[in-house]
Design a protein around this motif. Structure first.
Motif, PDB file in Angstrom:
ATOM      1  N   GLU A 233       0.860  -1.193   0.000  1.00 17.83           N
ATOM      2  CA  GLU A 233       0.000   0.000   0.000  1.00 17.83           C
ATOM      3  C   GLU A 233       0.897   1.245   0.000  1.00 17.83           C
ATOM      4  OE1 GLU A 233      -2.204   2.091   3.665  1.00 17.83           O
ATOM      5  OE2 GLU A 233      -2.959   0.088   3.201  1.00 17.83           O
ATOM      6  N   ARG A 234       0.670   2.129  -0.963  1.00 13.00           N
ATOM      7  CA  ARG A 234       1.542   3.296  -1.111  1.00 13.00           C
ATOM      8  C   ARG A 234       0.805   4.602  -0.801  1.00 13.00           C
ATOM      9  NH1 ARG A 234       4.515   5.511  -6.694  1.00 13.00           N
ATOM     10  NH2 ARG A 234       5.792   7.131  -5.685  1.00 13.00           N
ATOM     11  N   HIS A 235       1.478   5.490  -0.088  1.00 17.43           N
ATOM     12  CA  HIS A 235       0.978   6.830   0.187  1.00 17.43           C
ATOM     13  C   HIS A 235       2.008   7.835  -0.322  1.00 17.43           C
ATOM     14  CE1 HIS A 235      -2.211   5.341   2.961  1.00 17.43           C
ATOM     15  NE2 HIS A 235      -1.333   4.344   3.110  1.00 17.43           N
ATOM     16  N   VAL A 236       1.589   8.730  -1.209  1.00 17.76           N
ATOM     17  CA  VAL A 236       2.490   9.708  -1.821  1.00 17.76           C
ATOM     18  C   VAL A 236       2.207  11.085  -1.231  1.00 17.76           C
ATOM     19  CG1 VAL A 236       3.281  10.753  -3.977  1.00 17.76           C
ATOM     20  CG2 VAL A 236       2.537   8.362  -3.946  1.00 17.76           C
ATOM     21  N   PHE A 237       3.262  11.758  -0.756  1.00 16.66           N
ATOM     22  CA  PHE A 237       3.133  13.081  -0.164  1.00 16.66           C
ATOM     23  C   PHE A 237       3.984  14.063  -0.967  1.00 16.66           C
ATOM     24  CE2 PHE A 237       2.603   9.879   3.104  1.00 16.66           C
ATOM     25  CZ  PHE A 237       1.407  10.254   3.695  1.00 16.66           C
ATOM     26  N   THR A 238       3.345  15.045  -1.562  1.00 16.33           N
ATOM     27  CA  THR A 238       4.046  16.070  -2.324  1.00 16.33           C
ATOM     28  C   THR A 238       3.678  17.426  -1.749  1.00 16.33           C
ATOM     29  OG1 THR A 238       3.961  14.721  -4.337  1.00 16.33           O
ATOM     30  CG2 THR A 238       4.422  17.062  -4.614  1.00 16.33           C
ATOM     31  N   GLY A 239       4.701  18.205  -1.371  1.00 14.51           N
ATOM     32  CA  GLY A 239       4.398  19.511  -0.810  1.00 14.51           C
ATOM     33  C   GLY A 239       5.605  20.169  -0.191  1.00 14.51           C
ATOM     34  N   LEU A 240       5.348  21.230   0.539  1.00 12.35           N
ATOM     35  CA  LEU A 240       6.400  21.984   1.209  1.00 12.35           C
ATOM     36  C   LEU A 240       7.002  21.152   2.328  1.00 12.35           C
ATOM     37  CD1 LEU A 240       4.447  25.359   1.495  1.00 12.35           C
ATOM     38  CD2 LEU A 240       6.077  24.678  -0.304  1.00 12.35           C
ATOM     39  N   LYS A 241       8.300  21.384   2.576  1.00  9.90           N
ATOM     40  CA  LYS A 241       8.947  20.649   3.653  1.00  9.90           C
ATOM     41  C   LYS A 241       9.932  21.546   4.381  1.00  9.90           C
ATOM     42  CE  LYS A 241      12.729  18.461   0.988  1.00  9.90           C
ATOM     43  NZ  LYS A 241      13.329  17.153   0.647  1.00  9.90           N
ATOM     44  N   PRO A 242      10.184  21.274   5.659  1.00 16.20           N
ATOM     45  CA  PRO A 242      11.123  22.096   6.420  1.00 16.20           C
ATOM     46  C   PRO A 242      12.535  21.969   5.868  1.00 16.20           C
ATOM     47  CG  PRO A 242      10.493  20.145   7.675  1.00 16.20           C
ATOM     48  CD  PRO A 242       9.604  20.193   6.470  1.00 16.20           C
ATOM     49  N   GLY A 243      13.282  23.070   5.948  1.00 15.48           N
ATOM     50  CA  GLY A 243      14.667  23.043   5.525  1.00 15.48           C
ATOM     51  C   GLY A 243      14.885  23.076   4.033  1.00 15.48           C
ATOM     52  N   HIS A 244      13.839  23.412   3.270  1.00 14.24           N
ATOM     53  CA  HIS A 244      13.971  23.393   1.807  1.00 14.24           C
ATOM     54  C   HIS A 244      13.044  24.436   1.201  1.00 14.24           C
ATOM     55  CE1 HIS A 244      14.317  21.644  -2.269  1.00 14.24           C
ATOM     56  NE2 HIS A 244      15.436  21.148  -1.809  1.00 14.24           N
ATOM     57  N   ARG A 245      13.545  25.132   0.186  1.00 10.85           N
ATOM     58  CA  ARG A 245      12.760  26.201  -0.427  1.00 10.85           C
ATOM     59  C   ARG A 245      11.738  25.691  -1.441  1.00 10.85           C
ATOM     60  NH1 ARG A 245      17.978  28.463   0.035  1.00 10.85           N
ATOM     61  NH2 ARG A 245      18.031  30.480   1.103  1.00 10.85           N
ATOM     62  N   ALA A 246      11.934  24.496  -1.959  1.00 11.78           N
ATOM     63  CA  ALA A 246      11.064  23.973  -3.004  1.00 11.78           C
ATOM     64  C   ALA A 246      10.230  22.807  -2.482  1.00 11.78           C
ATOM     65  CB  ALA A 246      11.895  23.518  -4.203  1.00 11.78           C
ATOM     66  N   PRO A 247       9.072  22.566  -3.058  1.00  9.75           N
ATOM     67  CA  PRO A 247       8.292  21.385  -2.685  1.00  9.75           C
ATOM     68  C   PRO A 247       9.004  20.108  -3.109  1.00  9.75           C
ATOM     69  CG  PRO A 247       7.329  22.445  -4.604  1.00  9.75           C
ATOM     70  CD  PRO A 247       8.414  23.360  -4.106  1.00  9.75           C
ATOM     71  N   ALA A 248       8.628  19.011  -2.495  1.00 10.64           N
ATOM     72  CA  ALA A 248       9.287  17.736  -2.775  1.00 10.64           C
ATOM     73  C   ALA A 248       8.288  16.609  -2.604  1.00 10.64           C
ATOM     74  CB  ALA A 248      10.480  17.548  -1.840  1.00 10.64           C
ATOM     75  N   GLN A 249       8.729  15.405  -3.001  1.00  6.90           N
ATOM     76  CA  GLN A 249       7.863  14.230  -2.890  1.00  6.90           C
ATOM     77  C   GLN A 249       8.530  13.151  -2.040  1.00  6.90           C
ATOM     78  OE1 GLN A 249       6.853  10.812  -5.915  1.00  6.90           O
ATOM     79  NE2 GLN A 249       5.527  12.556  -6.403  1.00  6.90           N
TER      80      GLN A 249
END
Length: 229
Positions: A197-213
């Protein structure tokens, strides 16, 4: 590369990241509304924040899914290691970089088992972003019993092979997390986990200026269920 060329390159990365973040927020304004701390945390180190370098929604989801005193193995330590230790997890970390290993050794609590596994001149396992062979690094998880870990984090070198080695170590019903799953070179690792079962999270993250997955997989079964092999 000259100092001026290096500066120009870094400025290019900064502009790219800021533009990417702006476009993401324009498309997903709720991400910033839910994670207002990103504005002050986007340039901080995750070690100082004591937070994982994952999208905020992934952090919240994993925090809710982990059992008490979770057993965790990390390929690549950092703010996530401190975050896990703060939550009472029993953590082992494999690190390949000598300088970062020394910094981790000075920062992590004594309860964390830190394994130094540098690259070698000979072997079979390579990494896309660094020379040398990473057989010892990938094999660092071998000492963990099968079906014993509540979470494996893959956020270092040779990620496809790390996932391959980690699969039998995860308890039924528990989790494997891999960062940067939007990179095409990690598709083989995603394929290995196709039945989970997979859960994908894409969005803003601490310590980084760009969104990530970041993706988190749950192994089929329930914790404590015997696995026939």
């Amino acid at each position: 590369m000259s100092v001026n060329a290096t500066l120009i390159k870094r400025l290019g990365w900064l502009c790219r990241d800021e533009c990417t973040a702006a476009m993401h927020i324009a498309r997903h304004p709720s991400d910033l509304t839910r994670n207002t701390q990103w504005l002050r945390q986007r340039t901080a180190s995750t070690m100082s924040l004591r937070m994982p370098w994952w999208p905020y929604d992934a952090i919240s989801w994993v925090a809710a899914a982990l059992p008490l005193e979770a057993r965790v193995f990390e390929y690549g330590g950092g703010g996530s290691t401190l975050w896990l230790a703060d939550r009472g997890a029993v953590v082992a970390v494999a690190e390949h970089d000598g300088l970062w290993h020394r910094q981790l050794a000075d920062s992590l609590p004594s309860s964390v088992r830190l394994l130094f596994r540098p690259s070698t001149a000979e072997g079979t396992v390579t990494a896309a972003s660094e020379s040398g062979f990473f057989d010892d690094y990938v094999a660092a998880i071998s000492g963990e019993p099968d079906d014993s870990l509540d979470l494996v984090i893959v956020d270092g070198r040779a990620r496809v092979e790390c996932v391959r080695r980690a699969i039998p170590k995860v308890r039924p019903g528990r989790l494997l997390l891999m960062d940067d799953t939007d990179r095409t070179r990690y598709q083989s690792a995603i394929d290995l986990l196709s039945e989970w079962e997979r859960h994908v999270f894409t969005g803003l993250k601490p310590g980084h200026r760009a969104p990530a997955q970041t993706s988190v997989w749950r192994r089929p079964g329930s914790p404590g269920t015997p696995i026939s092999r």
